[in-house]
Enzyme design. Structure first.
Site, short mmCIF file in Angstrom:
data_model
loop_
_atom_site.label_atom_id
_atom_site.label_comp_id
_atom_site.label_asym_id
_atom_site.label_seq_id
_atom_site.Cartn_x
_atom_site.Cartn_y
_atom_site.Cartn_z
N PHE A 188 0.86 -1.19 0.00
CA PHE A 188 0.00 0.00 0.00
C PHE A 188 0.89 1.23 0.00
CE2 PHE A 188 -2.35 3.54 1.57
CZ PHE A 188 -3.60 3.39 0.99
N ASP A 294 9.24 3.17 1.81
CA ASP A 294 8.02 3.86 2.24
C ASP A 294 7.85 3.62 3.74
OD1 ASP A 294 5.42 4.49 2.99
OD2 ASP A 294 4.51 3.77 1.14
N LYS A 325 2.06 10.24 8.53
CA LYS A 325 1.44 9.63 9.72
C LYS A 325 2.02 10.13 11.04
CE LYS A 325 -0.77 5.57 7.75
NZ LYS A 325 -2.09 5.29 8.29
N THR A 350 2.05 25.01 -5.11
CA THR A 350 1.84 26.26 -4.39
C THR A 350 2.43 26.22 -2.99
OG1 THR A 350 -0.18 26.77 -5.60
CG2 THR A 350 0.10 27.86 -3.49
#
Lengths: 469, 469
Positions: A188, A294, A325, A350
């Protein structure tokens, strides 16, 4: 580790006051919310003002020991006084309400803030960072950096060709080339279009969405207990490495990077050995493919290291490490200045992240150090693991494939079926423990770093009670 | 509109104290930052504590009138006292430091917060919202909702097939179908993989990144002054509508939605008439294609309407309206409950947005109402437009294609060349005005909503001075 509770005013234990969960106040709140927003995934309606430390209080006054912690994203307890004080500081108020476009107009203190919030807490060898908004965004931006780097290597210092400049505006090669990111089955990595193309956990995450035809390799499916399946598991890991090697040798387009979780979390808390990751890094290096780790869910101490991949003792740092997280700030570290694009505006937007979350990361890491919460997590994790081993022996078939030994509190086990898992989570709630699932049949423990032995005793007693019923 | 300044302590005007920009303190800050982060796009290093109202103060003490406002994302002035007070409130501190996973564990006040921050400020006909993290993320999530909706229509209530469930895990059809989003040439909708596939502004945004082969139509290239090119411009708009119709009739895969900015901003402040958007909506309806209006930059009053598309008076609300920037909260409104997926976890992620930015949106909109800032923007915009018309006449060839008449302060003009534009921005900085470009040769005015006539006079005088040099 202090024996005294970190939160002196924490409840002594859970307290369930409504017959049904959700109770009437929570149901009314959901009905009101549903007028405006999608509430299909609502689990509890929370009174965050009353929640404290490891305890979550719902709208009906039910008090839960929380070992899920906002999907593994609260590090140092609800209403942590150091964080609340920081939230009300001039520094945070100024950065929040004068939100800078950080890429163009950074605050004069930005170097200090980035150093204290990110670089001082980085894994070994990770010297630079980009700030992003979420884990998905962090992974996608790391992919973009990998693609830009791959193209720069191919151009060898030459500029963009006229054909590049024209074709890219039509989303066509050579300006927009066919290139890929390799990920693993059951991984994931997020739910935006690029990250979702690397996510392989559940169909519901991906159905009906157009995705890039990127390759995937098997992630090891280890057998437990590990000590009884040493050779089998080593062979399984080698099989997966061989598959990576095969894909990188034969894939029809260049693979810019491979992304992997140290422990596949959403996909079922799937572990692999340090040797697997050593071999993976070596294989990627052989093919000139970047290595992205990750650490969105594994980062920030829960596994017994500040960053889970530090436990592998790799010979070289990963090329990029993504985070979000529990760090509260999202983004990615990178280890080599060559990954920073040579031209401006190649990776830009931005806001370029949210500066108040960088400040928050500093205070979270300060709390971790001040209260020795890494050591706490290691000790409590071992205690929990032993407790679960005993319960597994007491209730045969209920707690399967217990995993996460010596991985802090990052512990999981499998139930007998998806239905049994969902019922277990619901039953635990009625015992006053908020606990989460992962994969098709997994239970994942994701307590905060302030989870102590006396909290573990409450959780283990609740599991005992649920299984004895 | 009050004649008195909204910020009594604002500087009386700009003040440049260093010979060079950036000055020595700013240069030192950039050198320090570059150790950790990419500073290739840094324009000014800012002292946000000292900045106030319309004035930005840099690390060297230079004071600029800011008509760029953090790439059009500050609405009601630096260090707005109402916002600073809100930042330090218990409500914000609690939501910031106990950051909820809003999809699973919303706060009990969430319905009220969403109503006050989002729904009460929504365009007419937009009844529901999803909260996201950034404009890119907002647009991508709207695309996902469009794809899920398209697939649900095709299934007509049937569940997912076994083939769907298997193929999607390999990123293949039918589970991951070939479907598309239509966008316009010169559009900007973000820089993640899905949003970047619809962005068509500049090659540098897209080069070397794999993109979806989605279609694009021409956006009208109007000629100015509008009153001298009425028939020509109407024909140009019809040509673009015909192209949309043609694409939707012939594209090799289904198009789920079309996304458009009311005024293409990053791409050069390209306008189209209300009639164009009426025809666009009718054409999309004819083909059963959803209509997404990207109000990330145009939203929140700058164009003289709270939402720019409200000026069109469409017969039906757009299907979705995306927002970010000056609203500070990112996300999208949707007008029909049918767009909300029937199953949980189809559109989901850990945080589902940031609740403190929803609270901030409430206070921003409260400031707008309390100080009548929409009316202020309309009046000051007209004043600025007239001032620029005079300057255009005074300096022939310098201010071309002046546009944004009756569009609040959302005004732009073209310079003679990219080089002239970049020099103009640099020269303006030396006159104490921070002004931004767009497209290849455009200057876009993006002052805050607290920009008043006396500020406009300063800006116009600086432009006069730069062009007279």
């Amino acid at each position: 580790m202090t024996a005294a509770p970190f939160f002196p005013n924490e409840p002594k234990g859970p307290k369930i006051v409504t017959e049904e969960i959700p109770g009437p106040q929570s149901k009314a709140a959901v009905a009101e919310m549903t007028k405006y927003i999608d509430t299909s995934a609502t689990k509890l309606v929370v009174d965050y003002e009353k929640s404290i430390g490891n305890y979550l209080v719902d709208a009906d006054g039910n008090v839960y020991l929380d070992v899920y912690a906002q999907i593994a994203s609260i590090a140092v307890g609800y209403n942590n006084p150091t964080l609340i004080k920081a939230a009300k500081s001039d520094e945070v108020a100024t950065l929040m309400m004068n939100r800078p476009a950080l890429g163009n107009f950074p605050p004069k203190e930005w170097a200090r803030i980035v150093k204290e919030g990110l670089i001082d807490n980085a894994p070994k060898g990770q010297k630079y960072a980009y700030v992003q908004m979420s884990g998905s965004d962090a992974n996608e931006s790391a992919f973009k950096i990998a693609f830009i780097h791959l193209a720069a290597q191919k151009r060898k210092g030459a500029g963009f060709s006229e054909e590049d400049l024209v074709s890219v505006m039509n989303n066509q090669a050579p300006g927009s080339p066919e290139v890929a990111i390799l990920s693993f089955r059951r991984a994931f990595h997020g739910r935006l279009f690029g990250s979702l193309s690397t996510t392989r956990s559940k169909p519901i995450h991906k159905l009906d969405i157009p995705l890039f035809p990127w390759p995937q390799a098997d992630f090891p499916a280890l057998k437990y207990p590990l000590e009884d399946h040493v050779e089998e598991n080593a062979a399984e890991e080698q099989r997966c490495i061989d598959q990576v090697d095969q894909i990188l040798s034969t894939h029809h387009c260049p693979v810019a990077a491979c992304i992997v979780e140290p422990i596949q979390s959403e996909g079922g808390d799937n572990h692999a050995s340090p040797e697997f990751f050593h071999k993976l890094q070596a294989t990627l290096k052989k093919h000139g493919v970047l290595f992205i780790v990750d650490e969105v869910q594994t980062g920030v101490c829960a596994t017994g290291n500040m960053w889970a991949h530090e436990a592998w003792n790799l010979p070289y740092p990963p090329d990029m490490v993504t985070f979000s997280k529990k760090f509260q700030v999202a983004g990615f570290f990178y280890s080599d200045l060559l990954l920073r694009p040579a031209l401006a505006y190649r990776h830009f937007n931005t806001w370029m992240g949210d500066p108040i979350r960088v400040v928050q990361a500093k205070y979270i890491c300060q709390e971790i150090r001040d209260h020795n919460l890494l050591q706490n997590t290691i000790e409590v994790g071992n205690y929990v693991y032993q407790g679960l081993e005993k319960l597994a022996a007491k209730y045969p078939g209920k707690i399967n494939n217990l995993r996460g030994k010596n991985k802090g509190t990052f512990i999981a086990f499998d139930c007998e079926s998806p239905e049994a898992r969902d019922k277990f989570c619901a039953d635990m709630k009625h015992e006053g423990v908020n606990i989460g699932g992962c994969g098709p049949i997994g239970i994942r423990l994701r307590p905060m770093l302030v989870f102590q032995k006396h909290h573990a005793d409450i959780m283990l007693a609740a599991i005992d009670k649920v299984f004895s019923a």
